[in-house]
Design an enzyme around this catalytic site. Structure first.
Site, PDB file in Angstrom:
ATOM      1  N   ASP A   8      74.749 -23.877 113.408  1.00 14.48           N
ATOM      2  CA  ASP A   8      73.756 -23.307 112.506  1.00 14.48           C
ATOM      3  C   ASP A   8      73.073 -22.145 113.232  1.00 14.48           C
ATOM      4  O   ASP A   8      73.098 -22.070 114.473  1.00 14.48           O
ATOM      5  CB  ASP A   8      72.741 -24.392 112.141  1.00 14.48           C
ATOM      6  N   GLY A  43      73.991 -20.445 105.769  1.00 17.29           N
ATOM      7  CA  GLY A  43      73.802 -20.181 104.354  1.00 17.29           C
ATOM      8  C   GLY A  43      73.980 -18.720 104.017  1.00 17.29           C
ATOM      9  O   GLY A  43      74.103 -18.344 102.847  1.00 17.29           O
TER      10      GLY A  43
END
Length: 269
Positions: A8, A43
């Site tokens: 991430d 994302g």
């Protein structure tokens, strides 16, 4: 043996200033030299993480990224799509109705643009402040798209107090019919119901012939839960909330203390 590290970005690989530390770069380089796949799992769209891929020397043939929270898997050097799950135009209309019912702004993204339909009065989206350097923003009405247009995700982005109040009012059928998750205090993301970071990693692992037991996933937020559940080794940052740490096999140092490097040295090298 760990063969793939899924990373991430915000709150994990990146420090509080949105930089990658030299120690993290060194550890990642050593892991890659050992043959471990380093995969940024975010994302954001691919264009939004391009500079980090270049900084980490992850632009070779065989380097991949997982973007849109798992909805898209692409080759870094060519942007070729190897796996994709999208939202239909009818789903976008449904989610825009939800936004209006909740009195919050909505944006939707495809591979090229972030779209800005009409916002509720006095409640403009804060998403441009997060995504200004990634994809161009275009003002476009929901009614101006063709029926066959496909979207990679929807976001609701507004101050945390307004957003949290709205999230609490989302009807259960929406959470059942979509993949919905909070990725930052002011950002709520909506994808195809089959999309999350875990399914994205699984799609890539099937291509690469890597088992989930050979995956190490590193993160700090709610949108990382699915990859923690999928991976054989779940690494959670010390700066994560307690409910996120409950998923951890290993809690590493904070994102401001070279936490990724620490995890790589301890578990991979």
């Amino acid at each position: 043996m760990i063969k793939l590290i899924a990373l991430d970005l915000d709150g994990t690989l990146l420090d509080s200033e949105k930089h990658i530390s030299e120690e993290n770069k060194k550890a990642i380089s050593l892991a890659k030299a050992k043959g471990v796949k380093i995969v940024l799992c975010s994302g954001r769209p691919l264009k939004g993480i391009q500079r980090y891929l270049e900084e980490l020397d992850l632009m070779d043939e065989g380097d991949y990224s997982i973007t849109y929270n798992g909805g898209l898997v692409q080759k870094n050097n060519t942007s070729e799509i190897v796996s994709e799950k999208t939202l239909s135009y009818d789903q976008i209309k449904d989610l825009y109705k939800l936004a209006n019912d909740l009195n919050i702004p909505m944006n939707m993204l495809d591979l090229e643009y972030v779209y800005e339909p009409d916002y509720p009065a006095g409640r403009d989206s804060l998403y441009p402040s997060l995504m200004s350097a990634s994809l161009p923003f275009i003002k476009k009405s929901i009614d101006d798209f063709t029926e066959d247009h496909r979207f990679n995700k929807v976001v609701y982005c507004i101050s945390p107090d307004i957003l949290d109040d709205a999230i609490a009012k989302i009807p259960a059928d929406y959470t059942e019919n979509y993949s919905m998750m909070k990725s930052r205090p002011l950002l709520y993301e909506v994808m195809n119901p089959q999309v999350n970071k875990g399914t994205g990693i699984d799609a890539l692992c099937q291509i690469l012939g890597i088992t989930k037991e050979e995956v190490m996933a590193c993160g700090d937020e709610e949108n990382d839960f699915a990859m923690f559940e999928y991976a054989g080794t779940a690494v959670v940052m010390e700066n994560a909330r307690d409910e996120v740490k409950a998923y951890a096999d290993f809690i590493t140092k904070t994102n401001d203390e070279d936490g990724i490097a620490h995890a790589i040295y301890e578990l991979v090298l």
